[in-house]
Design an enzyme around this catalytic site. Structure first.
Site, mmCIF file in Angstrom:
data_model
loop_
_atom_site.group_PDB
_atom_site.id
_atom_site.type_symbol
_atom_site.label_atom_id
_atom_site.label_comp_id
_atom_site.label_asym_id
_atom_site.label_seq_id
_atom_site.Cartn_x
_atom_site.Cartn_y
_atom_site.Cartn_z
ATOM 1 N N SER A 4 0.952 -1.256 -0.167
ATOM 2 C CA SER A 4 -0.055 0.040 -0.099
ATOM 3 C C SER A 4 0.792 1.136 -0.062
ATOM 4 C CB SER A 4 -1.014 0.093 1.304
ATOM 5 O OG SER A 4 -1.388 1.228 1.595
ATOM 6 N N TYR B 186 -2.136 -0.437 10.722
ATOM 7 C CA TYR B 186 -2.362 -1.206 9.353
ATOM 8 C C TYR B 186 -1.279 -0.921 8.376
ATOM 9 C CZ TYR B 186 -3.366 -1.375 4.413
ATOM 10 O OH TYR B 186 -3.636 -1.393 3.124
ATOM 11 N N LYS C 258 1.882 -3.508 6.524
ATOM 12 C CA LYS C 258 2.383 -3.674 5.253
ATOM 13 C C LYS C 258 3.804 -3.242 5.112
ATOM 14 C CE LYS C 258 -1.501 -4.342 3.237
ATOM 15 N NZ LYS C 258 -1.622 -5.666 2.756
HETATM 16 C C1 WQD Z 1 -9.714 9.567 1.148
HETATM 17 C C2 WQD Z 1 -9.813 11.114 1.625
HETATM 18 C C3 WQD Z 1 -10.362 11.396 3.613
HETATM 19 C C4 WQD Z 1 -14.399 9.623 3.688
HETATM 20 C C5 WQD Z 1 -7.407 4.254 1.857
HETATM 21 C C6 WQD Z 1 -7.233 2.964 2.544
HETATM 22 C C7 WQD Z 1 -5.678 2.430 3.012
HETATM 23 C C8 WQD Z 1 -4.947 2.459 1.461
HETATM 24 C C9 WQD Z 1 -5.304 3.767 0.792
HETATM 25 C C10 WQD Z 1 -5.129 0.249 0.349
HETATM 26 C C11 WQD Z 1 -8.983 11.484 2.687
HETATM 27 C C12 WQD Z 1 -11.567 11.991 2.715
HETATM 28 C C13 WQD Z 1 -13.168 10.104 3.176
HETATM 29 C C14 WQD Z 1 -15.472 10.682 3.996
HETATM 30 C C15 WQD Z 1 -13.655 12.533 3.262
HETATM 31 N N1 WQD Z 1 -5.525 1.634 0.649
HETATM 32 N N2 WQD Z 1 -12.775 11.371 3.078
HETATM 33 N N3 WQD Z 1 -14.997 11.878 3.799
HETATM 34 O O1 WQD Z 1 -7.377 7.305 3.797
HETATM 35 O O2 WQD Z 1 -6.402 7.366 1.528
HETATM 36 O O3 WQD Z 1 -6.659 5.217 2.665
HETATM 37 O O4 WQD Z 1 -6.577 4.164 0.482
HETATM 38 O O5 WQD Z 1 -4.138 -0.141 1.010
HETATM 39 O O6 WQD Z 1 -5.883 1.096 3.331
HETATM 40 O O7 WQD Z 1 -7.989 3.147 3.801
HETATM 41 O O8 WQD Z 1 -8.722 6.547 1.705
HETATM 42 O O9 WQD Z 1 -11.100 6.785 1.083
HETATM 43 O O10 WQD Z 1 -10.631 6.636 3.425
HETATM 44 O O11 WQD Z 1 -9.879 8.568 2.192
HETATM 45 O O12 WQD Z 1 -13.529 13.492 3.093
HETATM 46 O O13 WQD Z 1 -16.234 10.248 4.523
HETATM 47 O O14 WQD Z 1 -11.292 11.151 1.614
HETATM 48 O O15 WQD Z 1 -10.189 12.358 4.564
HETATM 49 O O16 WQD Z 1 -8.538 12.691 2.674
HETATM 50 P P1 WQD Z 1 -7.170 6.773 2.446
HETATM 51 P P2 WQD Z 1 -10.109 7.120 1.981
#
Ligand code: WQD
Length: 346
Positions: free
Chosen positions: A126, A151, A155
C-alpha cells in the site's frame, strides 16, 4: 493452464484480479475465510468469466489448514496474497488484532510457498507505507516514513518479511505492489466493493447519493492544497487487477531484474476530495449532500504516485480515467440497490 492461488479472492481487489487472471488464461483458486470477503464475489466472477472458481474457506492464520490447500493443489505456480484486514481506524483501535492476522497469515502462506516450491509471489502492499511523504510524486525508492497506522505498519513489516525471503531463497521471486486508492467496479456492474459501513471516500459518496447515508462530510478543507481538501491518487480497481496479472507474467517470463521488486500502482495524478465529488456529480447527474467538516485524524495531506517503473517494466498502463471510476462505482451502487429491493419483495 498455470494455476494461481489468490488469497482474499472473495474481497474487492482479489475478486477483480481473479477476473483479469482468468481473462489472461490463468487457472485460479481462491482461499478466503469470508470474515471480510463474500461468496457473492465468486458468484459474480462466475457470471463474468463463465466458469466457477473454487474457494477454500480457510483462515490462513491456521498453518495446518493452509497447508492442505497446497497438498491438494501441487500444481500451484504462483500466489497473489491479498488476504489481510485493511481498515485504518480499526487497526488504530485494535492493533494486535491486525498484527496477529496480517503477519501470521503472511508467514504461513510464505512457509507453504517455500515448502511447496511456489516461486512466484505477489504481495498486496500500500502507498500507506510512505507515510506523510513530502516528495511528490512519490517514487518506489522514497524512504518509508513512520506509518500513520498499525495497518500501514503491517504492510511495512510484510514487505520486509518478503524481502528477507527473497534474500534467503534466490529462486523465490517476490513482487511488492503498492496500491494508491483503488476505486470503481468491473464495467459489468456485476461485482464491486461491498462495504456495509463505508469508511472510504468513494463508497461513502455512492451510498450518500443512493440514499443509504443521508449526508457525508468532507474531512478538512483547510489543508495547504489547491482547494484545501486532501489529495489522493485514485486508480480504477481493474487497472490494479491487471497489474497483478502483469506482475506474475513479469517474473514467470524471467524479465525481473532482481527477485524482489517493488512497484507503485497509481495513475500519477493527484485529485482532491472536492474535485472527486464534482467528478461524481457530473458523471452521475446526482447532487451530493455533503458538508465541509473537520480534519480526520491520521489523514495524509497529499500523496500520488510516480508510476513510471510499473509502466516501463510490467508492460502495464492505466486504462480507466476518473469519469469511468465514478461511473462504474455509481452503476455498482445502483445494482446493489436493485438487488436489495428484489430481496425485500421475495
Ligand atoms: C480518502 C480521502 C479522507 C471519507 C485508503 C485505505 C488504505 C489504502 C489507501 C489500500 C481522505 C477523505 C473520506 C469521507 C472524506 N488502501 N474522506 N469523507 O484514507 O487515503 O486510505 O486508501 O491499501 O487502506 O484506507 O482513503 O477513501 O478513506 O480517504 O472527506 O467520508 O477522502 O479524509 O482525505 P485513504 P479514504
Amino acid at each position: 493452464m498455470k494455476k494461481i492461488l489468490v488469497t482474499g479472492g472473495c474481497g474487492y481487489i482479489g475478486g477483480h484480479t481473479i477476473v483479469d487472471l482468468i481473462e489472461n488464461g490463468f487457472e485460479v483458486i481462491s482461499v478466503d475465510d469470508l470474515s471480510r470477503g463474500s461468496l457473492r464475489m465468486l458468484q459474480g466472477i462466475e457470471k463474468i468469466a463463465g466458469k466457477p472458481v473454487k474457494n477454500y474457506k480457510v483462515n490462513l492464520c491456521n498453518a495446518d489448514d493452509t497447508e492442505t490447500i497446497f497438498i491438494e493443489n501441487p500444481d500451484i505456480v504462483g500466489i497473489i496474497h491479498f488476504a489481510a484486514f485493511k481498515s485504518v481506524p480499526e487497526s488504530v483501535s485494535e492493533p494486535l488484532k491486525y498484527y496477529r492476522n496480517n503477519i501470521d497469515s503472511l508467514v504461513n502462506i510464505l512457509q507453504c510457498a517455500i515448502n511447496y516450491k511456489v516461486n512466484h509471489f505477489v504481495f498486496s502492499s500500500s502507498c500507506s507505507v510512505y507515510g506523510n511523504t513530502n516528495v511528490l510524486p512519490v517514487e518506489e525508492t522514497a524512504p518509508l516514513a513512520e506509518p500513520e497506522s498499525p495497518y500501514a505498519r503491517t504492510k511495512q513489516i510484510g514487505e520486509a518479511i518478503c524481502r528477507d525471503m527473497a534474500k534467503q531463497y534466490p529462486g523465490f521471486n517476490v513482487t511488492l505492489l503498492r496500491y494508491f486508492n483503488p476505486v470503481g467496479a468491473h464495467s459489468s456492474a456485476i461485482i464491486g466493493e461491498l462495504q456495509e459501513k463505508p469508511e472510504n471516500l468513494v463508497p461513502v459518496i455512492t451510498q450518500t447519493a443512493i440514499g443509504k447515508c443521508n449526508e457525508m462530510q468532507v474531512f478538512g478543507t483547510d489543508y495547504s492544497t489547491r482547494d484545501g481538501s486532501c489529495v489522493r491518487d485514485y486508480i480504477h480497481v481493474m487497472d490494479i487487477a491487471n497489474a497483478h496479472t502483469k506482475a506474475l507474467q513479469y517474473t514467470m517470463d524471467g524479465n525481473n531484474e532482481s527477485n524482489c521488486e517493488v512497484f507503485n500502482l497509481g495513475t500519477g495524478k493527484g485529485v482532491t476530495v472536492l474535485e472527486l465529488i464534482n467528478a461524481f456529480e457530473k458523471v452521475s447527474g446526482e447532487k451530493l449532500n455533503y458538508i465541509l467538516g473537520p480534519r480526520r485524524a491520521g489523514d495524509v495531506v497529499e500523496v500520488y504516485a510516480n508510476n513510471a517503473k510499473a509502466r516501463a517494466l510490467l508492460d502495464w498502463d492505466i486504462k480507466y480515467g476518473l469519469d469511468q471510476m465514478m461511473d462504474t462505482a455509481w452503476r455498482w451502487e445502483q445494482t446493489m440497490k436493485r438487488e436489495a429491493a428484489k430481496v425485500q419483495m421475495n
